[in-house]
Write a protein that holds these residues in place. Sequence first.
Motif, short mmCIF file in Angstrom:
data_model
loop_
_atom_site.label_atom_id
_atom_site.label_comp_id
_atom_site.label_asym_id
_atom_site.label_seq_id
_atom_site.Cartn_x
_atom_site.Cartn_y
_atom_site.Cartn_z
N SER A 1 0.86 -1.18 0.00
CA SER A 1 0.00 0.00 0.00
C SER A 1 0.88 1.22 0.00
O SER A 1 2.09 1.13 0.27
CB SER A 1 -0.93 0.01 1.22
OG SER A 1 -0.18 0.05 2.43
N ASN B 1 3.50 -6.02 4.69
CA ASN B 1 2.88 -5.11 5.67
C ASN B 1 3.70 -4.97 6.95
O ASN B 1 3.18 -4.50 7.96
CB ASN B 1 1.45 -5.55 6.04
CG ASN B 1 0.48 -5.41 4.89
OD1 ASN B 1 0.76 -4.71 3.92
ND2 ASN B 1 -0.66 -6.07 4.99
N ASP C 1 -2.31 -9.47 7.99
CA ASP C 1 -3.49 -8.77 8.49
C ASP C 1 -3.31 -8.26 9.91
O ASP C 1 -4.17 -7.54 10.42
CB ASP C 1 -4.71 -9.70 8.45
CG ASP C 1 -5.14 -10.02 7.02
OD1 ASP C 1 -4.76 -9.24 6.12
OD2 ASP C 1 -5.83 -11.02 6.81
N THR D 1 -1.32 -0.90 8.67
CA THR D 1 -2.38 -0.49 7.75
C THR D 1 -1.78 0.38 6.64
O THR D 1 -0.64 0.85 6.76
CB THR D 1 -3.45 0.34 8.48
OG1 THR D 1 -2.86 1.59 8.90
CG2 THR D 1 -3.99 -0.39 9.68
N VAL E 1 -0.28 6.06 10.56
CA VAL E 1 -0.41 4.65 10.26
C VAL E 1 -0.81 3.92 11.55
O VAL E 1 -0.54 4.41 12.66
CB VAL E 1 0.93 4.08 9.71
CG1 VAL E 1 2.00 4.04 10.80
CG2 VAL E 1 0.73 2.70 9.08
N ASP F 1 -0.78 0.12 13.66
CA ASP F 1 -0.21 -1.23 13.77
C ASP F 1 -1.30 -2.13 14.34
O ASP F 1 -1.85 -1.87 15.42
CB ASP F 1 1.01 -1.21 14.69
CG ASP F 1 1.76 -2.54 14.69
OD1 ASP F 1 1.24 -3.52 14.10
OD2 ASP F 1 2.86 -2.60 15.28
N ARG F 2 -1.62 -3.20 13.61
CA ARG F 2 -2.70 -4.12 14.02
C ARG F 2 -2.19 -5.30 14.82
O ARG F 2 -2.91 -6.28 15.01
CB ARG F 2 -3.45 -4.60 12.77
CG ARG F 2 -4.16 -3.48 12.03
CD ARG F 2 -4.70 -3.94 10.68
NE ARG F 2 -3.63 -4.13 9.71
CZ ARG F 2 -3.84 -4.44 8.42
NH1 ARG F 2 -5.08 -4.60 7.97
NH2 ARG F 2 -2.83 -4.59 7.58
N GLU G 1 -8.30 -0.69 11.75
CA GLU G 1 -8.01 -1.44 10.53
C GLU G 1 -7.67 -0.54 9.35
O GLU G 1 -7.09 -1.00 8.37
CB GLU G 1 -9.22 -2.32 10.16
CG GLU G 1 -9.51 -3.43 11.15
CD GLU G 1 -8.49 -4.55 11.06
OE1 GLU G 1 -7.97 -4.80 9.96
OE2 GLU G 1 -8.21 -5.18 12.09
N ALA G 2 -8.05 0.72 9.41
CA ALA G 2 -7.77 1.65 8.31
C ALA G 2 -7.76 3.06 8.86
O ALA G 2 -8.49 3.38 9.80
CB ALA G 2 -8.79 1.51 7.19
N ARG H 1 -12.30 -2.48 13.93
CA ARG H 1 -12.89 -3.82 14.05
C ARG H 1 -13.11 -4.12 15.53
O ARG H 1 -12.21 -4.03 16.34
CB ARG H 1 -11.98 -4.88 13.43
CG ARG H 1 -12.57 -6.30 13.49
CD ARG H 1 -11.82 -7.24 12.58
NE ARG H 1 -11.94 -6.87 11.18
CZ ARG H 1 -12.99 -7.17 10.40
NH1 ARG H 1 -14.02 -7.86 10.91
NH2 ARG H 1 -13.02 -6.80 9.16
N SER I 1 -17.02 -4.30 11.81
CA SER I 1 -16.20 -3.09 11.75
C SER I 1 -17.08 -1.89 11.45
O SER I 1 -18.07 -1.97 10.73
CB SER I 1 -15.11 -3.23 10.67
OG SER I 1 -15.69 -3.53 9.42
N SER J 1 -10.40 -1.54 -1.84
CA SER J 1 -10.04 -0.20 -1.39
C SER J 1 -10.67 0.81 -2.33
O SER J 1 -11.07 0.47 -3.45
CB SER J 1 -8.51 -0.02 -1.35
OG SER J 1 -7.96 -0.11 -2.64
#
Length: 596
Positions: free
Chosen positions: A359, A376, A403, A407, A419, A421-422, A452-453, A468, A474, A554
């Motif tokens: 991305s 990612n 995942d 993001t 940004v 971090d998940r 998530e975004a 989420r 979400s 997206s």
Amino acid sequence: MRAMAYAVCGAILLAGCASMPDAGDLRDVESTPRQDSEVRVFAMPPRENAPPAEIVQGFLEALTSDDPTYATARQYLTDDAARRWRPERSTTVLATGPYIQVDRTTGHADSDDFAFTLGGSRMARVDERQSYAPTSGDYSQPVHLTRQKKSGQWRIDVAPQGVVMGQSDFQRNYMSVNKYYFASNTRTGTPVTAVADPVFVRRRVDAMTQMVRSVLSGPTSWLDRVVRSSFPTGTALRAGVSMLAPDDQGKLTLPLNERAARAGRRQCSEMATQMLFTLRNLTPTVDTVALQGPDGRTLCTLDEGRAETVAARGSMKRPDYLYFLDDKRRLVRMAAGDAGTHADPVPGALGEGAQKFGSAAVSWDERTAAGVGYDNRSLFVGSMAPGAQLGAPVAQSRGGTEDERLTPPSWDGRGDLWVADRDPARPRLMVLERGAGRPLDVQVPGLDGRVEAVRVAADGVRIALVVRHKDAKSSLLIGRIERDGSGDQPEVSVLELRSAAPELEDVTAMSWAGDSRLVVAGREQGGVQTLRYVQVDGSTPEGPAPAALTGVESIAASADDRSPLVADSVDGIVRMPSGSQWQKVVKDGAAPVYPG
């Protein structure tokens, strides 16, 4: 003849509402059927010897009329109740018109009082600052009537404060308009940034004067901490000014009180810019604003061209390019208005292909880009200049799977990079000042779930997050960005999260699509994926939704609505110019973005 036609139309609409007996089961007060916004509805005064239920129903119908001061609605109240009633306090929006339930303990033979309960299902509330907020739950308010001793007529002596109406009546009576203020956290050396503050005003009750008074009264409470108004405290329209209208040259003159006369030339230009941005959002017929002091002297005059030099606004800047990742996972670009399908790699290391990306995001000045590696795990920042090199990662994630890592990033108008971090072990939202240095953890109190975004508005004041939750659903939330640089370490927080798409239970993609609008891909409960526009306050903007599209991964929209909507779907990269259908750009491509 036109006046007679309006009156007849209003009478027919009101007569079409079902009558309500004084006893029996619950009955609804029918909302006025959805109709052309130019049709005006006039309230009818109380009928002689009308029974209690008819009085209540007539009062509710009068609330949905175009009566500017609710003078007819007050005729259904006792004199004392009319003095106490404050319709401007709030507007409660119900799914349908409110129902009336009889209180069976009142209304006996020879009784001089009668009680009802108004009920319904809440959808939203507009507060006294005209700010819209989605709500839910049951609505229940008492209404009490008494028989007047002198006239023998029934009148309401206890009424709910504010106004209540069904959704269709609200959509007919009210419209959303952006008023504008300036970001108070603008970095030294960067342009003054305009921030949109959406409010709802009554559509056919001199909306222009309403909006001028609304700007002068200050921002809504949600934005108040992060924006400023250039109008001196206490500035108001000059006493006696009741209605404003532009002249035949599109110039609107605003007679202000003595507080405005204290402003210097630069401040006056900012004041006029706020007004011009606001009124241009209301109607394109206003292209010049003149501010006038209490003595009739012109303080300053400003047109649209000069306003753009006073303050930056996201919707004024048309992007030069559309960016996306090609089949080699390089960052490529094509001219934003290009109808072709050819894209070129961006200058510098991000377009060379040595580092593959999953991305990317491009700064608002389109000089710098950030890319998240294909797995990612790492975030890189580089200049889009020929020969520019890509340095070491500026942020990294330890998440176990793709995942559970970084993001897609997002730039704000200040030049800061955001940004999330998940990583389940340490989920966090981060910001890098000017896209460099050590990532700063952003505090998000009240966050229930994992980000998530991330998409930051051009103004650097508002941020959109897809979160989420623990139930795997979400939602789209909007937060207010607050910055505190008073300590040794700067602190950044995202506060007062609120839902921007409450009817969607699973949001999969989103992008800013205007100063206060977003485009969202998501699913309603039990439904399929859909695309729609939403306002930051959770309301639905007027106009058609984007055409349906399958498998949206997206989506990219520009704040400037002249640029086409672009999406990554099962068909590859596709775009939809205004007024057209989806068109394929490339089959093998991903992650389209405009600057931001």
